[in-house]
Write a protein that holds these residues in place. Structure first.
Motif, mmCIF file in Angstrom:
data_model
loop_
_atom_site.group_PDB
_atom_site.id
_atom_site.type_symbol
_atom_site.label_atom_id
_atom_site.label_comp_id
_atom_site.label_asym_id
_atom_site.label_seq_id
_atom_site.Cartn_x
_atom_site.Cartn_y
_atom_site.Cartn_z
ATOM 1 N N SER A 197 0.821 -1.210 0.000
ATOM 2 C CA SER A 197 0.000 0.000 0.000
ATOM 3 C C SER A 197 0.858 1.264 0.000
ATOM 4 C CB SER A 197 -0.940 0.011 1.211
ATOM 5 O OG SER A 197 -0.212 0.038 2.423
ATOM 6 N N SER A 198 2.130 1.092 -0.295
ATOM 7 C CA SER A 198 3.034 2.253 -0.230
ATOM 8 C C SER A 198 3.851 2.456 -1.503
ATOM 9 C CB SER A 198 3.993 2.097 0.961
ATOM 10 O OG SER A 198 4.807 0.944 0.802
ATOM 11 N N ASP A 199 3.380 1.853 -2.616
ATOM 12 C CA ASP A 199 4.172 1.951 -3.855
ATOM 13 C C ASP A 199 3.420 2.639 -4.984
ATOM 14 O OD1 ASP A 199 2.314 -0.026 -4.350
ATOM 15 O OD2 ASP A 199 3.737 -1.486 -5.151
ATOM 16 N N PHE A 200 2.504 3.547 -4.648
ATOM 17 C CA PHE A 200 1.730 4.248 -5.674
ATOM 18 C C PHE A 200 2.432 5.543 -6.079
ATOM 19 C CE2 PHE A 200 -1.263 1.667 -3.286
ATOM 20 C CZ PHE A 200 -1.969 1.039 -4.300
ATOM 21 N N LYS A 201 2.522 5.766 -7.380
ATOM 22 C CA LYS A 201 3.208 6.954 -7.896
ATOM 23 C C LYS A 201 2.336 7.698 -8.890
ATOM 24 C CE LYS A 201 7.780 4.878 -7.308
ATOM 25 N NZ LYS A 201 9.038 4.463 -7.971
ATOM 26 N N ASP A 202 2.574 9.001 -9.011
ATOM 27 C CA ASP A 202 1.840 9.779 -10.004
ATOM 28 C C ASP A 202 2.570 9.734 -11.342
ATOM 29 O OD1 ASP A 202 3.983 11.558 -9.854
ATOM 30 O OD2 ASP A 202 2.876 13.077 -8.720
ATOM 31 N N SER A 203 2.083 10.467 -12.324
ATOM 32 C CA SER A 203 2.642 10.411 -13.678
ATOM 33 C C SER A 203 4.078 10.932 -13.751
ATOM 34 C CB SER A 203 1.764 11.222 -14.639
ATOM 35 O OG SER A 203 1.675 12.571 -14.218
ATOM 36 N N LYS A 204 4.494 11.682 -12.730
ATOM 37 C CA LYS A 204 5.858 12.210 -12.701
ATOM 38 C C LYS A 204 6.800 11.328 -11.881
ATOM 39 C CE LYS A 204 4.278 16.975 -13.228
ATOM 40 N NZ LYS A 204 4.268 18.341 -12.625
ATOM 41 N N GLY A 205 6.264 10.267 -11.313
ATOM 42 C CA GLY A 205 7.095 9.356 -10.535
ATOM 43 C C GLY A 205 7.151 9.645 -9.059
ATOM 44 N N SER A 206 6.405 10.652 -8.604
ATOM 45 C CA SER A 206 6.387 10.980 -7.175
ATOM 46 C C SER A 206 5.468 10.019 -6.434
ATOM 47 C CB SER A 206 5.897 12.415 -6.968
ATOM 48 O OG SER A 206 6.759 13.335 -7.616
ATOM 49 N N ASN A 207 5.880 9.603 -5.233
ATOM 50 C CA ASN A 207 5.073 8.679 -4.449
ATOM 51 C C ASN A 207 3.858 9.404 -3.870
ATOM 52 O OD1 ASN A 207 4.133 7.003 -2.139
ATOM 53 N ND2 ASN A 207 5.869 5.739 -2.736
ATOM 54 N N ILE A 208 2.672 8.909 -4.184
ATOM 55 C CA ILE A 208 1.432 9.525 -3.703
ATOM 56 C C ILE A 208 0.649 8.555 -2.807
ATOM 57 C CG2 ILE A 208 1.197 11.115 -5.641
ATOM 58 C CD1 ILE A 208 -0.858 9.098 -6.831
ATOM 59 N N SER A 209 1.350 7.572 -2.275
ATOM 60 C CA SER A 209 0.696 6.543 -1.477
ATOM 61 C C SER A 209 -0.057 7.115 -0.283
ATOM 62 C CB SER A 209 1.718 5.513 -0.994
ATOM 63 O OG SER A 209 2.367 4.902 -2.084
ATOM 64 N N GLN A 210 0.575 8.053 0.440
ATOM 65 C CA GLN A 210 -0.064 8.607 1.626
ATOM 66 C C GLN A 210 -1.360 9.315 1.272
ATOM 67 O OE1 GLN A 210 0.755 7.936 4.726
ATOM 68 N NE2 GLN A 210 -1.031 9.096 5.426
ATOM 69 N N LEU A 211 -1.369 10.012 0.148
ATOM 70 C CA LEU A 211 -2.578 10.700 -0.310
ATOM 71 C C LEU A 211 -3.704 9.703 -0.563
ATOM 72 C CD1 LEU A 211 -4.026 13.274 -1.359
ATOM 73 C CD2 LEU A 211 -3.063 12.753 -3.615
ATOM 74 N N LEU A 212 -3.380 8.600 -1.227
ATOM 75 C CA LEU A 212 -4.386 7.589 -1.539
ATOM 76 C C LEU A 212 -4.861 6.876 -0.275
ATOM 77 C CD1 LEU A 212 -2.926 6.061 -4.833
ATOM 78 C CD2 LEU A 212 -4.614 7.881 -4.566
ATOM 79 N N VAL A 213 -3.932 6.614 0.651
ATOM 80 C CA VAL A 213 -4.311 5.984 1.921
ATOM 81 C C VAL A 213 -5.275 6.889 2.688
ATOM 82 C CG1 VAL A 213 -3.464 5.316 4.205
ATOM 83 C CG2 VAL A 213 -2.269 4.532 2.148
ATOM 84 N N GLU A 214 -4.947 8.178 2.755
ATOM 85 C CA GLU A 214 -5.816 9.115 3.474
ATOM 86 C C GLU A 214 -7.195 9.191 2.833
ATOM 87 O OE1 GLU A 214 -3.621 12.747 3.496
ATOM 88 O OE2 GLU A 214 -2.179 12.039 5.008
ATOM 89 N N GLU A 215 -7.226 9.114 1.513
ATOM 90 C CA GLU A 215 -8.512 9.139 0.799
ATOM 91 C C GLU A 215 -9.343 7.907 1.135
ATOM 92 O OE1 GLU A 215 -8.966 8.466 -3.683
ATOM 93 O OE2 GLU A 215 -9.066 10.646 -3.488
ATOM 94 N N MET A 216 -8.704 6.744 1.157
ATOM 95 C CA MET A 216 -9.438 5.532 1.469
ATOM 96 C C MET A 216 -9.862 5.500 2.930
ATOM 97 S SD MET A 216 -8.561 1.640 0.400
ATOM 98 C CE MET A 216 -9.754 0.325 0.721
ATOM 99 N N GLU A 217 -9.001 5.983 3.811
ATOM 100 C CA GLU A 217 -9.374 6.033 5.224
ATOM 101 C C GLU A 217 -10.563 6.959 5.451
ATOM 102 O OE1 GLU A 217 -5.123 4.933 7.375
ATOM 103 O OE2 GLU A 217 -5.715 7.038 7.197
ATOM 104 N N ASP A 218 -10.676 8.007 4.643
ATOM 105 C CA ASP A 218 -11.808 8.920 4.771
ATOM 106 C C ASP A 218 -13.101 8.303 4.234
ATOM 107 O OD1 ASP A 218 -12.793 11.445 5.658
ATOM 108 O OD2 ASP A 218 -12.994 12.041 3.554
ATOM 109 N N MET A 219 -12.972 7.194 3.499
ATOM 110 C CA MET A 219 -14.141 6.447 3.031
ATOM 111 C C MET A 219 -14.480 5.295 3.969
ATOM 112 S SD MET A 219 -15.466 7.517 0.100
ATOM 113 C CE MET A 219 -16.162 6.056 -0.673
ATOM 114 N N THR A 220 -13.660 5.105 4.989
ATOM 115 C CA THR A 220 -13.811 3.977 5.910
ATOM 116 C C THR A 220 -14.434 4.449 7.215
ATOM 117 O OG1 THR A 220 -11.838 2.923 4.959
ATOM 118 C CG2 THR A 220 -12.559 2.147 7.131
#
Length: 275
Positions: A197-220
């Motif tokens: 759950s920590s290997d997600f990157k945007d189109s520029k190669g920057s790690n955006i995992s924390q952003l996606l985790v926070e988004e999913m946690e806000d749906m939980t």
């Protein structure tokens, strides 16, 4: 000739993807219970490290190899049975995937994902069930699926296809093996704090995992991710006699994510004093 045999009170467990994350937590939970665990992973160094760190290293068997290779899959059940003389529980936990859309995924990545996440669980289950039936003791097979099997994001097509197929195969295998006393179940975790759950990157190669985790946690509804240990406890319970009439179904361990409609950010805009 078997090298050793399990005590009648000890269960023999096979766990794939056993060296990290959920698989490591599952291994530790069973070993702590006094069970014997065949630990399967392609990462030999991490596998040996995990095996040495459990509460009783003498209760584990290390089997390193690639689940995408048919010969290795064939060896897992035989090696475990040869070591301990029975198989009680199979946990199909290992996963491999790429993060890309169906527009860009290669045939190679598609086929490897299905090999590891779907084909190897199928044939491990087939071989383990034969051993379970041969001893007339029954057994338990648990597939680690995902809430993503029913809530896809469009960014990991082979993984989603495999996890959805595992749910259908849970029902198929339960119907086939149930008369032999073999229960077949699936567990569908939500977001879990693991390397996967920590290997997600945007189109520029920057790690955006924390952003996606926070988004999913806000749906939980519980407003957080699960720990690997929380998933392991659910798996352990399903494998036990306390769940003896649970068969051919799946358990969501997702903090309420799958049945929540919208984010808590949105709810707070509507009802700031209630959420």
């Amino acid at each position: 000739m078997m090298k050793s045999e399990a005590d009648n009170r000890q269960r023999v467990i096979i766990v794939t993807g056993a060296c990290r994350g959920i698989g490591k937590a599952i291994t530790e939970t069973f070993v702590d219970n006094g069970d014997l665990v065949a630990m399967v992973s392609e990462n030999k160094n991490e596998l040996l490290k995990t095996a040495a760190s459990v509460s009783n290293p003498n209760n584990v068997l290390v089997l390193d190899g690639d689940l995408a290779i048919d010969d290795f899959v064939d060896e897992i059940v035989e090696a475990t049975y040869s070591k301990w003389g029975k198989i009680d529980v199979l946990i199909n936990n290992a996963a491999w995937r790429t993060i890309e859309t169906l527009n860009t995924i290669s045939r190679e990545n598609w086929e490897k994902t299905l090999k590891v996440c779907l084909t190897s669980p199928v044939f491990l289950s087939k071989m383990a069930a034969k051993k379970m039936k041969s001893g007339n003791r029954g057994g338990v097979i648990i597939h680690l699926s995902s809430v993503m099997a029913n809530r896809a994001g469009g960014t990991s097509p082979a993984y989603i296809a495999a996890k959805g197929a595992l749910l259908s195969l849970t029902y198929e295998m339960a119907a086939l093996y149930g008369p032999s006393g073999i229960r077949v179940l699936a567990v569908c975790p939500g977001n879990v704090t693991t390397a996967m759950s920590s290997d997600f990157k945007d189109s520029k190669g920057s790690n955006i995992s924390q952003l996606l985790v926070e988004e999913m946690e806000d749906m939980t509804p519980l407003q957080r991710s699960a720990s690997p240990e929380e998933i392991a406890e659910g798996v352990f319970w399903l494998s036990s006699n306390k769940a003896s009439f649970i068969n051919g179904t799946s358990l969501d361990i997702d903090g309420g994510f799958a049945h929540n409609f919208n984010s808590y950010k949105s709810k707070k805009k509507q009802f700031p004093n209630e959420f």
